[in-house]
Design an enzyme around this catalytic site. Structure first.
Site, short mmCIF file in Angstrom:
data_model
loop_
_atom_site.label_atom_id
_atom_site.label_comp_id
_atom_site.label_asym_id
_atom_site.label_seq_id
_atom_site.Cartn_x
_atom_site.Cartn_y
_atom_site.Cartn_z
CG HIS A 228 -2.04 0.88 1.29
ND1 HIS A 228 -2.41 1.71 0.27
CD2 HIS A 228 -2.90 1.18 2.33
CE1 HIS A 228 -3.43 2.47 0.64
NE2 HIS A 228 -3.74 2.18 1.89
CE LYS A 268 2.56 -9.30 -6.83
NZ LYS A 268 1.65 -9.56 -5.72
CG MET A 270 8.34 -2.82 -3.87
SD MET A 270 6.67 -3.18 -3.26
CE MET A 270 6.73 -4.94 -3.13
N GLY A 271 5.90 -0.23 -6.68
CA GLY A 271 5.46 0.94 -7.43
C GLY A 271 4.79 0.56 -8.73
CG PHE A 272 5.83 -1.27 -11.73
CD1 PHE A 272 5.55 -0.72 -12.97
CD2 PHE A 272 7.06 -1.03 -11.14
CE1 PHE A 272 6.49 0.05 -13.63
CE2 PHE A 272 8.01 -0.26 -11.79
CZ PHE A 272 7.72 0.28 -13.04
CG HIS A 274 -4.07 0.34 -8.38
ND1 HIS A 274 -5.44 0.26 -8.30
CD2 HIS A 274 -3.67 1.18 -7.40
CE1 HIS A 274 -5.85 1.03 -7.31
NE2 HIS A 274 -4.81 1.60 -6.74
NE ARG A 283 -3.37 7.49 -7.58
CZ ARG A 283 -3.36 6.65 -6.54
NH1 ARG A 283 -3.64 7.11 -5.34
NH2 ARG A 283 -3.09 5.37 -6.69
CG ASP A 327 2.88 4.49 -3.83
OD1 ASP A 327 2.79 5.61 -3.32
OD2 ASP A 327 2.08 3.57 -3.60
NE ARG A 352 -5.34 8.59 0.49
CZ ARG A 352 -5.11 7.49 -0.23
NH1 ARG A 352 -5.45 6.33 0.27
NH2 ARG A 352 -4.59 7.56 -1.44
NE ARG A 371 -18.67 -10.73 13.04
CZ ARG A 371 -18.23 -11.94 12.70
NH1 ARG A 371 -18.08 -12.26 11.42
NH2 ARG A 371 -17.94 -12.82 13.63
#
Ligand code: CMC
Length: 386
Positions: A228, A268, A270-272, A274, A283, A327, A352, A371
């Site tokens: 995230h 993975k 990172m920054g790729f 979604h 963005r 990111d 945020r 719940r």
């Protein structure tokens, strides 16, 4: 007694509509904050205007904006107890396992203990707390980084915007107009994103009728993870790793080899990627453009970083059809601005917080406990004594 379990939702709740919101719509076709498209906001609004929009539900009039901005400036100070905790920042980071996101989480929690409205979930109290938390996060980040850098605490500058003051308090240097603008736009891009993991966390907490500081504290914990918000730090760490492995030149062959090895290892990047945007994050190009411009102004070393990132991006897009999320350019942009990597995700929080607060208020205003159920896949019922 056996019960019939409902059919399991998809793993990670992919595609599940978990509730309703008037605040934001995330679609592959557009990202909308309360009716306004993100590129429109990034080009024409300030972060303060966007925060007002999210919290109050409409575009501010000039008078409303003036009042809101003054309220934020007035609320920037943090309680002595939080300051005192932050005087231990350097020790916690250098000699223990503290990281800025965890320190920020604790500092926001301490501010909650001392907030006069802490246990009051009324709409008015929630709005007052939302503004206070929004105003206080840059001060927390600033004091933390000052302590880590061995500087005296830098007092806030009432003439600076949320973005400019954040840079000033964190670095002790007055930001240029360009740097302030880049930070401001990055905060607009980060402000809101419907039921992402941290916002959903904040709504689950708020849905028990717990207080806003508690919900924010949980949201900060959720944002920290590299899948995230932590991805902006992880993306920059990955680019540093590639640079370290391939050397100073942006040799396309070496970068390709590095990437193919990462693919083979099922790593993975990172920054790729979604969950919602499978063909590109709205963005990312906005921030990439601004960050690259900042890099060109700063010098060749920073342009080379962007060129490395662009090659990585091209390979990812061509070979895997996976696109950068916000990111990825954020990591390169904040690096270009001289911001310490472990503060990238705390800066995400400084923005945020506005979206989280809007969601917490929306949840409290029309609450039902969140719940869901789980599909049980454990052992059959059995006896403890045989
Ligand atoms: N690098 C390599 N492969 C990837 C990546 C990536 N970054 N993202 C997705 N994939 C692959 C994944 O391995 C899977 O392949 P296969 O079908 O062969 O197993 C396929 O694409 C689908 O991916 P997924 O993991 O099922 O997608 P998801 O919706 O569960 O995860 C994600 C979304 C963002 C967690 C994931 O793309 C990821 O881990 N990205 C890296 C971390 C990151 O950048 N997070 C920031 C998210 S956006 C902004 C924010 O919240 O801050």
């Amino acid at each position: 007694m056996s019960t019939t379990a409902p059919a399991p939702a998809t793993k990670g709740l992919e595609g599940v509509i978990a509730g309703e919101t008037e605040i934001c719509n995330v679609e592959q076709s557009a990202l909308i904050y309360r009716g306004y498209e993100i590129a429109d906001l990034a080009a024409n609004a300030t972060f303060e205007e966007v925060a007002f929009l999210l919290l109050e539900g409409h575009k501010p009039s000039p008078e409303e904006l003036k009042r809101f901005t003054a309220e934020l400036v007035d609320a920037r100070d943090i309680p002595e107890e939080a300051k005192s905790f932050l005087t231990h920042s350097a020790n916690l980071v250098k000699n223990h396992s503290g990281v800025p996101m965890d320190l920020l989480r604790t500092a926001v929690s301490i501010c909650g203990h001392l907030d006069p409205d802490c246990q009051d979930n009324s709409a008015d109290a929630n709005l007052r707390k939302a503004k206070r938390i929004l105003a206080q996060v840059p001060t927390i980040i600033g004091h933390m980084q000052n302590n880590i850098d061995g500087r005296d605490f830098v007092a806030h500058d009432p003439d600076l915007s949320h973005a400019g003051n954040l840079l000033w308090m964190m670095t002790g240097e007055k930001p240029t107009a360009e740097a302030e603008k880049v930070m401001d736009v990055s905060l607009i891009l980060y402000a809101e994103h419907d039921y992402n993991a941290s916002t959903f966390t904040s709504r689950v907490i708020a849905g028990t009728l717990a207080d806003m500081h508690g919900a924010m504290t949980g949201a900060i914990a959720a944002l920290k993870g590299p899948l995230h918000g932590g991805a902006n730090e992880a993306a920059m760490d990955m680019l540093s790793e590639i640079r370290n492995d391939i050397g100073p030149d942006n040799d396309t062959g070496k970068i390709t080899d590095w990437m193919h090895k990462a693919f083979e290892e099922k790593r993975k990047l990172m920054g790729f990627g979604h969950r919602v945007y499978k063909s590109g994050d709205h963005r990312a190009p906005i921030l990439h453009g601004l960050g690259r411009k900042a890099a060109e102004a700063r010098g060749p070393e920073f342009v080379r970083l962007f060129e490395l990132g662009e090659t990585v991006q091209n390979i990812m897009e061509t070979d895997k059809k996976i696109y950068p999320n916000v990111d990825f350019p954020c990591g390169m942009t904040y690096f270009t601005m001289g911001i310490p990597v472990p503060q990238y995700t705390p800066i995400f929080v400084a923005s945020r917080v506005s979206g989280w607060a809007a969601h917490i208020m929306e949840q409290h205003a029309n609450n039902r406990l969140i719940r869901p159920r789980a599909a049980y896949s454990g052992p059959e019922t059995r006896k403890w004594n045989g």
